[in-house]
Design an enzyme around this catalytic site. Sequence first.
Site, PDB file in Angstrom:
ATOM      1  N   ARG A 235       0.860  -1.194   0.000  1.00  0.00           N
ATOM      2  CA  ARG A 235       0.000   0.000   0.000  1.00  0.00           C
ATOM      3  C   ARG A 235       0.890   1.236   0.000  1.00  0.00           C
ATOM      4  NH1 ARG A 235      -4.347  -1.839   4.699  1.00  0.00           N
ATOM      5  NH2 ARG A 235      -5.222  -3.630   3.583  1.00  0.00           N
TER       6      ARG A 235
ATOM      7  N   ASP B 280       2.384   4.959  -0.247  1.00  0.00           N
ATOM      8  CA  ASP B 280       1.885   6.227   0.284  1.00  0.00           C
ATOM      9  C   ASP B 280       1.637   7.244  -0.828  1.00  0.00           C
ATOM     10  OD1 ASP B 280       1.997   5.355   2.909  1.00  0.00           O
ATOM     11  OD2 ASP B 280       4.009   6.149   3.257  1.00  0.00           O
TER      12      ASP B 280
ATOM     13  N   ARG C 203      12.091   5.443   3.201  1.00  0.00           N
ATOM     14  CA  ARG C 203      12.331   6.886   3.171  1.00  0.00           C
ATOM     15  C   ARG C 203      13.148   7.342   4.374  1.00  0.00           C
ATOM     16  NH1 ARG C 203       6.543   9.202   2.745  1.00  0.00           N
ATOM     17  NH2 ARG C 203       7.668  11.163   3.072  1.00  0.00           N
TER      18      ARG C 203
END
Length: 266
Positions: free
Chosen positions: A52, A54, A204
């Site tokens: 999923r 972002d 990230r």
Amino acid sequence: MPRFALQVEYDGAPFAGWQAQADQPSVQGAIETALARLDPGFATRRIAAAGRTDAGVHATGQVAHADLDRDWDPFRLSEALNWHLKPAPVAILQAARVDDDFHARFSAVERRYLFRLVARRAPMTHGKGQVWQVLNPLDVGAMRAGAAHLVGHHDFTTFRSSICQAKSPVKSLDEIRIEAQPIPQGMEYRFHLRARSFLHNQVRSIVGTLERVGAGSWAPDRVRDALEARNRAACGPVCPPHGLYLTGVGYPRDPFGARGEGPTGR
């Protein structure tokens, strides 16, 4: 009810992420709308994806599955979906008929991500919205030394979003590979990460931390110290989403045809 696997590519810029949301555009929503046009019985169903992603995150190898009423020829299904997906920046690269026990998320044994970081003074033109840009060159050797501390089985609490819903912060990171490629008046750094699964914002957080190492603000060993701290406050900056790509998902058997040993796409 035939089940189909879909390999999906998308530009995440106009979407609020993969997951369908009532009041915002999503990749899942775009595909489900297209499927409902082709297969009216699908209107009350959902698709499931391997990851999923972002808001703003892209994909070149996302995998989803859908249960349909009609037993489509896979090529015709992908062609029809791509027609109905226009003009959204979403493409079905291929479709395949799969067994009923195949699940895009739970059957996956590996996920692969790429993060693209560009260092140059001039603004981006062709890559705008597709890479994270910094102004000064980075020390790739130092970043590789810092990344080496993260490979293996660790508690990644430091590199985990505070809203992460995973039951445990313990994960096995199988690979971090960093490439440096010259571009006009600059350099592009490509971070390749591979694991069975990732925590929310893990990639990230890692890349943002390694950028600090490459810029000389952190010593490589500080990455080890941050990992061992098991404290979100010890993490470096979280880099923006638009440089991140889900590039592939591995399964024990490739749903799209190849039948080699180990995860697909290796």
